[in-house]
Design a protein around this motif. Structure first.
Motif, mmCIF file in Angstrom:
data_model
loop_
_atom_site.group_PDB
_atom_site.id
_atom_site.type_symbol
_atom_site.label_atom_id
_atom_site.label_comp_id
_atom_site.label_asym_id
_atom_site.label_seq_id
_atom_site.Cartn_x
_atom_site.Cartn_y
_atom_site.Cartn_z
ATOM 1 N N THR A 23 0.834 -1.205 0.000
ATOM 2 C CA THR A 23 0.000 0.000 0.000
ATOM 3 C C THR A 23 0.869 1.257 0.000
ATOM 4 O O THR A 23 0.567 2.242 -0.675
ATOM 5 C CB THR A 23 -0.946 -0.003 1.217
ATOM 6 N N PHE A 76 -9.573 1.415 -4.483
ATOM 7 C CA PHE A 76 -9.103 1.089 -3.137
ATOM 8 C C PHE A 76 -9.662 -0.246 -2.676
ATOM 9 O O PHE A 76 -10.692 -0.711 -3.167
ATOM 10 C CB PHE A 76 -9.518 2.181 -2.149
ATOM 11 N N LEU A 104 -14.385 3.546 -1.373
ATOM 12 C CA LEU A 104 -14.769 4.746 -0.622
ATOM 13 C C LEU A 104 -15.699 5.596 -1.480
ATOM 14 O O LEU A 104 -15.382 5.892 -2.634
ATOM 15 C CB LEU A 104 -13.525 5.569 -0.285
ATOM 16 N N PHE A 105 -16.806 5.984 -0.892
ATOM 17 C CA PHE A 105 -17.730 6.867 -1.610
ATOM 18 C C PHE A 105 -18.191 7.966 -0.673
ATOM 19 O O PHE A 105 -18.139 7.805 0.550
ATOM 20 C CB PHE A 105 -18.959 6.079 -2.101
ATOM 21 N N LEU A 106 -18.652 9.051 -1.277
ATOM 22 C CA LEU A 106 -19.269 10.103 -0.462
ATOM 23 C C LEU A 106 -20.727 9.715 -0.269
ATOM 24 O O LEU A 106 -21.493 9.659 -1.236
ATOM 25 C CB LEU A 106 -19.174 11.463 -1.156
ATOM 26 N N LYS A 135 -11.079 -0.933 0.129
ATOM 27 C CA LYS A 135 -12.433 -0.720 0.645
ATOM 28 C C LYS A 135 -13.009 0.438 -0.163
ATOM 29 O O LYS A 135 -12.567 1.575 0.014
ATOM 30 C CB LYS A 135 -12.342 -0.356 2.125
ATOM 31 N N PHE A 168 -7.688 5.617 -9.151
ATOM 32 C CA PHE A 168 -7.462 4.752 -7.977
ATOM 33 C C PHE A 168 -8.641 3.790 -7.767
ATOM 34 O O PHE A 168 -9.804 4.169 -7.914
ATOM 35 C CB PHE A 168 -7.354 5.599 -6.703
#
Lengths: 404, 215
Positions: free
Chosen positions: B44, B86, B90-92, B88, B84
C-alpha cells in the motif's frame, strides 16, 4: 463535478441525519427575530419619546393649596416659564363641547367631546394625518379620536367639523356690585380635522378627547367659564398646566422646582422610570440573544468542523486522491458548513417572522435584524470550524486514506 | 515509453521505521503489474508513492516522465493522469452512485453524466446509477469504483486489493475488467493477495521486507 453539487448533497445529508445543531440554530434565530421586534420597538419608542417626541418632556402641573383653588394665573405661568429647563407652559383645562361633522345630516345629534389644547405631549398619539408638530396645529384645525361619528381615520382627515360654543365678549361690573358677561350667544365654529389620534394607545386625557390650538382652547375654556381669556389669565386663572421641558433628563429637576413652588406635578418620565428595569431587561435579552447566535454558531462550527473532519477523514482522503486541491477541499467543507448555517438561518428567520407576525403583528418585524441574521450563523460556523478545516486540508492524502 | 518510474525509493516513517528500501519499478502503457507480498510488506505504501499520495524519503517517482515536486502539482497529476481503486471502496455517502463516479471529472455536468452512465453500463452497474452507495453490494461497489477510476481517462490505474472480500465469480469479473484496462494501453498496477491475477497480469513483482524482487 461542480462543488455546489457536493455542498448540496452534504447539506441534505446533514439536515436528514445530523439535524440537532441546525435545529437549535433555527430555534435560536427564530427567537431572536421574535424577541428583537418588540424590544427594538420599545427602545425606539423610548428614544423617540425622550428626544424628538414631547411626551417624556412634559410635566403636568396643578395648583396645590389648602383650599384647593389657587388659580394658575398669567403671572404664575410666567414664573413657571422662567424656571431653568422649561421651554413652554400651556394652560391645560379641558371642556366638554358638542361637535358634529359639517356635512353630516344629523346635526341635532352632536357628539360630546372633551377638548384639550394641543401640546408637545400629543403628536405621538397621531395615527393618521401629518400634524405631528404642535406649532403646526392652526387655529382652524382639530385632532379627533379615530372612529369619531363612526368614521374611519381615512374618512375623517380633511373633513370639517362644527364645534358649538358660547363666546363671551366682555365682562362688566354691574351696578349691584356683581359681574355680568356680555355675548353668550351660541355660535358654530368650523374646524378642519388635521389628524386623528388612536384612542387605543391610552391617550393622556382619556377616551373621546379632541385637541385644538392652545389659543383656541383657552378661548373655548373662557366661554365655558362665562368669562374672557384676558380675565382668565389676569385673575381667575387655570386649574392645570402642561410644562414642556427641554429634555427628558431635565424633567426630574423641573418637577423638584415645581414642588418647591408649591405645585403638584406629574410626568410620564417618572412613571416610566418605574418600568425602566423591565425595559432594560428586555433590551438585554434581545442583545444577548443576537450575540448568543454568534457565540453558539462559533461553538457549533468548532464542534461540527471537528466532528466532520474526524468522521470524514476517509472522504477527505478520497477527494485528495481524486485530485482535489487543498484549497478546493477547504472550500467544499466550508461551503457545507455555510450552507447548513444559512439554511438554519433562513428557516429560523422565516419561523421567527411567522411567530412575530402572529403574536405582535407585521409592524414588529425588524428587516435589518433579519437581513443581518441570514449570513450570520453560516459565517460563524465557518469561522468556528477554521482550525479543524485547516487541519483537514493539510493532512497528507495517504494518512487520511489509512483512516478508512 | 515508461509511464510510471519509481527510482531507488526509500520510505521511512518517523525516522526509524523503514517500509520501503531502495525500490525501483517501471511500468509501461499496456502493462498490468501484479504487486505481491505479505501483509505489511509495503504494498500500500508503494501504491501511495506511485499515486503521488505521499512522497518518498529518498529516491524519485515520475509519472509520464515528470517528477512531481509540490503538493498542488501532485494533485493536478492525480486529477488528470491517475485512477485509484481502493481495497475498501470509498464513496461520499451524501451523493448518488453516479455523482460519486462523476467526482473526478473536469467535464460539464451533462457530459460528465453521460460518460459516467457509459462507464457504469460498461461494468454492468448502470441500473444502480441513482442509488445511494450504501445500497451497493461489495462487488457492485468495486465495479463502481472501477468506473470512477476511469472517469478522468487516466493513463495510470492503481488498485489496492480490488478483489478482497469478493466472491470468486465477482473477483474474476474485477480481474477481467482490470485486464481490459491494460489492453486499452493504460498502465495498471494491482497490489493483491489474489493469485487469480497470475492469469491476467503481464508481470508480477514481490515485496519482501520492503525490498522488491522479480522486477
Amino acid at each position: 463535478m461542480r462543488d455546489s453539487r457536493l455542498i448540496r448533497g452534504e447539506l441534505l445529508r446533514t439536515l436528514r441525519r445530523h439535524w440537532a445543531m441546525p435545529l437549535f440554530l433555527v430555534l435560536l434565530v427564530g427567537f431572536v427575530v421574535v424577541a428583537r421586534g418588540p424590544v427594538a420597538d420599545a427602545r425606539a419608542s423610548a428614544t423617540a419619546l425622550g428626544t424628538g417626541d414631547g411626551s417624556l418632556r412634559t410635566v403636568s402641573v396643578w395648583a396645590n393649596t389648602p383650599d384647593g383653588r389657587t388659580p394658575l394665573t398669567g403671572k404664575r405661568i410666567r414664573e413657571i416659564g422662567r424656571l431653568p429647563g422649561v421651554v413652554a407652559v400651556t394652560p391645560y383645562d379641558s371642556d366638554s363641547v358638542e361637535v358634529y361633522l359639517a356635512d353630516d345630516q344629523k346635526r341635532d345629534d352632536p357628539r360630546v367631546l372633551t377638548l384639550h389644547p394641543w401640546t408637545a405631549a400629543h403628536p405621538r398619539l397621531v395615527s393618521h394625518g401629518d400634524s405631528t408638530d404642535p406649532e403646526r396645529l392652526a387655529a382652524n384645525e382639530i385632532v379627533l379620536a379615530d372612529g369619531f361619528a363612526g368614521r374611519s381615520a381615512r374618512q375623517l382627515v380633511g373633513r370639517e367639523v362644527v364645534v358649538l360654543h358660547t363666546p363671551i365678549e366682555r365682562v362688566e361690573r354691574s351696578p349691584d356690585g356683581g359681574e355680568a358677561a356680555h355675548g353668550g350667544e351660541p355660535r358654530e365654529l368650523r374646524l378642519t380635522i388635521a389628524a386623528v389620534h388612536d384612542d387605543s394607545l391610552g391617550s393622556l386625557d382619556g377616551p373621546g378627547s379632541a385637541y385644538v390650538n392652545p389659543k383656541l382652547a383657552a378661548e373655548l375654556h373662557a366661554g365655558s367659564r362665562a368669562t374672557t381669556v384676558e380675565r382668565l389669565y389676569a385673575t381667575e386663572g387655570f386649574d392645570s398646566l402642561q410644562v414642556e421641558v427641554g429634555s427628558a433628563e431635565q424633567v426630574g429637576d423641573v418637577q423638584r422646582q415645581l414642588r418647591e413652588a408649591g405645585l403638584y406635578s406629574a410626568s410620564i418620565t417618572s412613571q416610566l422610570r418605574a418600568l425602566s428595569p423591565a425595559l432594560s431587561l428586555l433590551d438585554t435579552v434581545g442583545s444577548v440573544a443576537l450575540w448568543l447566535v454568534v457565540g453558539l454558531a462559533l461553538v457549533f462550527g468548532l464542534a461540527m468542523g471537528t466532528q466532520r473532519v474526524r468522521s470524514r477523514l476517509p472522504e477527505i482522503g478520497l477527494l485528495k486522491a481524486l485530485g482535489f486541491s487543498e484549497g478546493r477541499i477547504f472550500r467544499v467543507l466550508a461551503g457545507e458548513l455555510f450552507a447548513v448555517g444559512s439554511v438554519a438561518a433562513l428557516l429560523g428567520v422565516s419561523l421567527g417572522a411567522l411567530v412575530a407576525v402572529v403574536v405582535s403583528g407585521a409592524a414588529s418585524l425588524q428587516p435589518l435584524t433579519m437581513a443581518l441574521l441570514l449570513p450570520l450563523p453560516g459565517t460563524a460556523l465557518v469561522v468556528g470550524a477554521l482550525i479543524p478545516l485547516s487541519y483537514a486540508r493539510r493532512l497528507p492524502p495517504d494518512s487520511v486514506l489509512r483512516h478508512g | 515509453m515508461t509511464l510510471l518510474e519509481i527510482d531507488s525509493v526509500t520510505k521511512e516513517f518517523d525516522g526509524d521505521l523503514t517500509v520501503l528500501r531502495d525500490v525501483s519499478l517501471t511500468v509501461r502503457p499496456g502493462e498490468l503489474v501484479w504487486l505481491r507480498g505479505r501483509s505489511g510488506a509495503g504494498k500500500t505504501t508503494l501504491l501511495s508513492l506511485a499515486g503521488l499520495l505521499s512522497s518518498p524519503t529518498h529516491g524519485t517517482v515520475r509519472v509520464d516522465g515528470a517528477e512531481v515536486g509540490t503538493a498542488s502539482r501532485a494533485a493536478e497529476v492525480r486529477r488528470s493522469r491517475i485512477g485509484f481503486v481502493f481495497q475498501k471502496p470509498l464513496f461520499l455517502p451524501a451523493l448518488s452512485t453516479v455523482d460519486n463516479v462523476m467526482l473526478p471529472s473536469p467535464l460539464p455536468h451533462s457530459e460528465a453524466r453521460a460518460a459516467a452512465d457509459q462507464l457504469l453500463t460498461r461494468f454492468d452497474v448502470g441500473s444502480r446509477a441513482d442509488h445511494r452507495p450504501g445500497l451497493l453490494s461489495g462487488g457492485e461497489a468495486q465495479r463502481v469504483a472501477l468506473a470512477r477510476a476511469l472517469m478522468n481517462d487516466p493513463a495510470l490505474v492503481l488498485a489496492d486489493e480490488p478483489t478482497a472480500g469478493l466472491d470468486a465469480e465477482t473477483a474474476a469479473l474485477v480481474r477481467t475488467h482490470l485486464a481490459e484496462l491494460a489492453h486499452e494501453q493504460r498502465a495498471v498496477v494491482v497490489a493483491s493477495h489474489d493469485d487469480g491475477f497470475a492469469d491476467v497480469a503481464t508481470r508480477s513483482v514481490t515485496l519482501r521486507n520492503g525490498e522488491l524482487t522479480d522486477a
